[in-house]
Design an enzyme around this catalytic site. Structure first.
Site, PDB file in Angstrom:
ATOM      1  N   GLY A   7       7.966 -10.383 -23.441  1.00 48.17           N
ATOM      2  CA  GLY A   7       8.412 -10.447 -22.067  1.00 48.17           C
ATOM      3  C   GLY A   7       8.586 -11.835 -21.592  1.00 48.17           C
ATOM      4  O   GLY A   7       7.792 -12.794 -21.870  1.00 48.17           O
ATOM      5  N   GLY A  12       4.720 -13.881 -18.624  1.00 47.44           N
ATOM      6  CA  GLY A  12       5.086 -14.240 -20.165  1.00 47.44           C
ATOM      7  C   GLY A  12       5.383 -15.629 -20.627  1.00 47.44           C
ATOM      8  O   GLY A  12       4.813 -16.158 -21.491  1.00 47.44           O
ATOM      9  N   ASN A  98       0.901  -5.068 -13.623  1.00 46.95           N
ATOM     10  CA  ASN A  98       0.614  -5.200 -12.230  1.00 46.95           C
ATOM     11  C   ASN A  98       0.443  -3.549 -11.889  1.00 46.95           C
ATOM     12  O   ASN A  98       0.946  -2.709 -12.525  1.00 46.95           O
ATOM     13  CB  ASN A  98       1.545  -5.445 -11.159  1.00 46.95           C
ATOM     14  N   LYS A 179      -7.597  -5.729  -7.894  1.00 51.99           N
ATOM     15  CA  LYS A 179      -6.335  -6.324  -8.008  1.00 51.99           C
ATOM     16  C   LYS A 179      -5.181  -5.429  -7.208  1.00 51.99           C
ATOM     17  O   LYS A 179      -4.312  -5.868  -6.509  1.00 51.99           O
ATOM     18  CB  LYS A 179      -5.902  -6.586  -9.201  1.00 51.99           C
ATOM     19  N   ASN A 187       1.971  -7.115  -1.164  1.00 51.81           N
ATOM     20  CA  ASN A 187       3.374  -6.966  -1.786  1.00 51.81           C
ATOM     21  C   ASN A 187       4.472  -6.189  -1.038  1.00 51.81           C
ATOM     22  O   ASN A 187       5.577  -6.792  -0.726  1.00 51.81           O
ATOM     23  CB  ASN A 187       3.239  -6.610  -3.203  1.00 51.81           C
TER      24      ASN A 187
END
Length: 299
Positions: A7, A12, A98, A179, A187
């Site tokens: 990635g 990444g 995530n 998390k 978000n």
């Protein structure tokens, strides 16, 4: 160690840049143009106003055998990556996604690879195909998904470099849940409202909406210590006040978001438990609509 990074996004590039200080790094990208740019220019990391150059290998596709592969692609690209990884000889693979939806995919993945799960607590923004801005210094916490022997790579990865620690934990699932809680509080709202993280606690109306998401997520995940967890969410908003969340960046750039990995996972759990989650349902459906629109700019 010989480490492959799958990635070429913000995480990444960030991992490749820091780990190249002690390891031989190869970045695997989807586009050959990005691989060529990384080979030609290296990775440029910007942190605290300073710029650091890192020389790494790069190529499109995923091939070879490594001491460790680190998968940093977003969840909606993960299935394609798993298909490619299935063709490789058995090796150690650390997944840094995530949300928690990827856990279900890994549980159902028939493979001889040794699997590890990690949680990224850094802030990062991709500036170009070979540039990344380290917007928030944190840690990466990781653990063994299938209780594999980890002593050798644990010792190597714990050889931390400045601003980039990789810490082993047996409690990776709890870390992942906490998390996820932070992600679902920050978000979706920043993406829907087009605001930076700090606005969520600066504006009482926004903060109320965030508490609604918090209450539903805590109930779905059966988390205790609500007061501590809420203070943790608020502290992240404060520390990253000037940051655009990754979901907001995706909406602004007309890309698919990680709503399925974050909100979608929680809604599946809520449905299985018979728990109502009206606010999270609204956020999920609203983001789905926004993903289909091209937003011109962020102001």
């Amino acid at each position: 160690m010989n480490i492959g990074i799958v990635g070429g996004g913000a995480i990444g590039l960030l991992c490749a840049s820091y780990l190249s200080q002690h390891h031989d790094i190869t970045v695997f990208t989807r586009r050959n143009e990005q691989a060529e740019e990384i080979r030609a220019s290296g990775i440029k990391r910007i942190v605290k106003g300073e710029t650091v150059q890192a020389a790494v290998h790069a190529q499109a596709g995923i091939t070879g055998v490594f001491d460790l592969l680190i998968v940093t692609v977003k969840y909606h690209h993960l299935q394609d990556v798993l298909d490619k990884l299935s063709t490789l000889p058995p090796q150690r693979i650390l997944f840094l996604q995530n949300g928690m939806a990827h856990l279900l995919d890994l549980e159902n993945w028939k493979t001889d690879h040794s699997l590890y799960i990690g949680v990224v607590e850094h802030g990062a923004m991709k500036v170009s195909d070979h540039e990344v801005s380290h917007t928030g210094i944190g840690v990466i916490k990781w653990g063994a998904f299938h209780h594999e022997e980890t002593a050798d790579i644990k010792n190597v990865l714990n050889e931390s470099v400045s601003h980039f620690q990789m810490i082993y934990t047996d409690e990776w699932k709890r870390v992942l849940e906490e998390k996820l809680l932070v992600n679902v509080c920050i978000n979706p709202l920043t993406a829907l409202l087009h605001v930076k993280n700090g606005e969520l606690i600066a504006n009482p109306s926004y903060e109320h909406m965030m508490t609604c998401a918090f209450e539903e997520a805590v109930s779905i995940l059966s988390l205790s210590e609500k007061e501590r967890l809420w203070l943790h969410v608020v502290s992240i908003c404060e520390k990253t006040a000037d940051n655009q969340s990754s979901m907001l960046q995706d909406i602004v750039k007309g890309r698919q978001t990680e709503r399925k990995a974050i909100i979608g996972y929680l809604l599946k759990k809520a449905q299985a438990q018979g728990i109502a989650a009206p606010h999270l349902t609204f956020f999920h459906r609203s983001l789905e609509v926004l993903e289909k629109k091209q937003t011109k700019s962020f102001e």
